[in-house]
Design a protein around this motif. Structure first.
Motif, PDB file in Angstrom:
ATOM      1  N   GLY A   1      33.099  -8.697   3.327  1.00 38.80           N
ATOM      2  CA  GLY A   1      31.994  -7.942   3.900  1.00 38.80           C
ATOM      3  C   GLY A   1      30.718  -8.075   3.112  1.00 38.80           C
ATOM      4  N   ASP A   2      29.736  -7.318   3.541  1.00 35.16           N
ATOM      5  CA  ASP A   2      28.426  -7.322   2.904  1.00 35.16           C
ATOM      6  C   ASP A   2      28.425  -6.451   1.658  1.00 35.16           C
TER       7      ASP A   2
ATOM      8  N   ALA B   1      21.888 -12.437  -2.209  1.00 33.85           N
ATOM      9  CA  ALA B   1      22.064 -13.285  -1.032  1.00 33.85           C
ATOM     10  C   ALA B   1      23.431 -13.041  -0.425  1.00 33.85           C
ATOM     11  N   THR B   2      23.497 -13.175   0.887  1.00 31.50           N
ATOM     12  CA  THR B   2      24.753 -13.081   1.620  1.00 31.50           C
ATOM     13  C   THR B   2      24.831 -14.275   2.565  1.00 31.50           C
ATOM     14  N   VAL B   3      25.955 -14.977   2.517  1.00 34.82           N
ATOM     15  CA  VAL B   3      26.176 -16.107   3.409  1.00 34.82           C
ATOM     16  C   VAL B   3      27.460 -15.824   4.183  1.00 34.82           C
ATOM     17  N   ARG B   4      27.332 -15.756   5.503  1.00 32.56           N
ATOM     18  CA  ARG B   4      28.494 -15.488   6.348  1.00 32.56           C
ATOM     19  C   ARG B   4      28.911 -16.763   7.066  1.00 32.56           C
TER      20      ARG B   4
ATOM     21  N   GLU C   1      35.101 -18.088   8.296  1.00 25.04           N
ATOM     22  CA  GLU C   1      36.297 -17.783   7.506  1.00 25.04           C
ATOM     23  C   GLU C   1      36.052 -16.918   6.270  1.00 25.04           C
ATOM     24  N   GLU C   2      34.793 -16.779   5.838  1.00 22.66           N
ATOM     25  CA  GLU C   2      34.536 -16.017   4.615  1.00 22.66           C
ATOM     26  C   GLU C   2      33.083 -15.577   4.537  1.00 22.66           C
ATOM     27  N   THR C   3      32.858 -14.624   3.665  1.00 23.34           N
ATOM     28  CA  THR C   3      31.504 -14.188   3.331  1.00 23.34           C
ATOM     29  C   THR C   3      31.332 -14.352   1.831  1.00 23.34           C
ATOM     30  N   THR C   4      30.203 -14.907   1.441  1.00 23.31           N
ATOM     31  CA  THR C   4      29.870 -15.071   0.033  1.00 23.31           C
ATOM     32  C   THR C   4      28.675 -14.189  -0.268  1.00 23.31           C
ATOM     33  N   VAL C   5      28.766 -13.413  -1.334  1.00 22.67           N
ATOM     34  CA  VAL C   5      27.625 -12.624  -1.787  1.00 22.67           C
ATOM     35  C   VAL C   5      27.303 -13.010  -3.219  1.00 22.67           C
ATOM     36  N   VAL C   6      26.017 -13.019  -3.518  1.00 23.38           N
ATOM     37  CA  VAL C   6      25.537 -13.270  -4.876  1.00 23.38           C
ATOM     38  C   VAL C   6      24.954 -11.956  -5.363  1.00 23.38           C
TER      39      VAL C   6
END
Length: 127
Positions: free
Chosen positions: A26-27, A33-36, A39-44
């Motif tokens: 999730g967020d 940064a958030t990249v959706r 299959e996955e979400t990446t947050v920095v």
């Protein structure tokens, strides 16, 4: 357009913060940064916020180099030039781009080498 024209004299700021790249479901409201993807979400996030992220994988220890210049969409090869130059001094990168600016994350232990290499390309590195 030649990427070298943007690098020569281009301002690069170095974040004071150290970041973590997290794979999550999730967020996170404080994420840089958030990249959706499907299959996955990446947050920095700043490392101090990692405990607040429900992450199944965390890569800590990243510093952010921000190219403080508006980069036009028709500029070809800018990130390739930066990534190649940093690869020449064995610096791995994680990149996040916004509408007009690129952010290159490097490992904290590689920050000095990355800054020196960017200065060799003509960048003015601040921080």
């Amino acid at each position: 357009m030649d990427p070298a024209e943007f690098l020569d004299g281009g301002a690069v700021s170095v974040s004071d913060a150290t970041y973590a790249v997290c794979r999550t479901d999730g967020d996170h409201p404080g994420a840089f940064a958030t990249v959706r993807e499907a299959e996955e979400t990446t947050v920095v996030v700043e490392e101090c916020e990692v405990d607040a992220v429900d992450a199944d994988a965390v890569e800590p220890g990243w510093r952010r180099l921000t190219f403080e210049m508006e980069l036009p969409f028709e500029l070809v090869g800018f990130l390739a030039a930066v990534a190649t130059a940093l690869a020449e001094v064995d610096v791995s990168v994680f990149v996040v781009s916004s509408y007009a600016t690129d952010h290159v994350f490097v490992g904290e232990e590689d920050l000095s080498a990355a800054a020196r290499r960017l200065e060799e390309l003509g960048c003015e590195v601040d921080g």
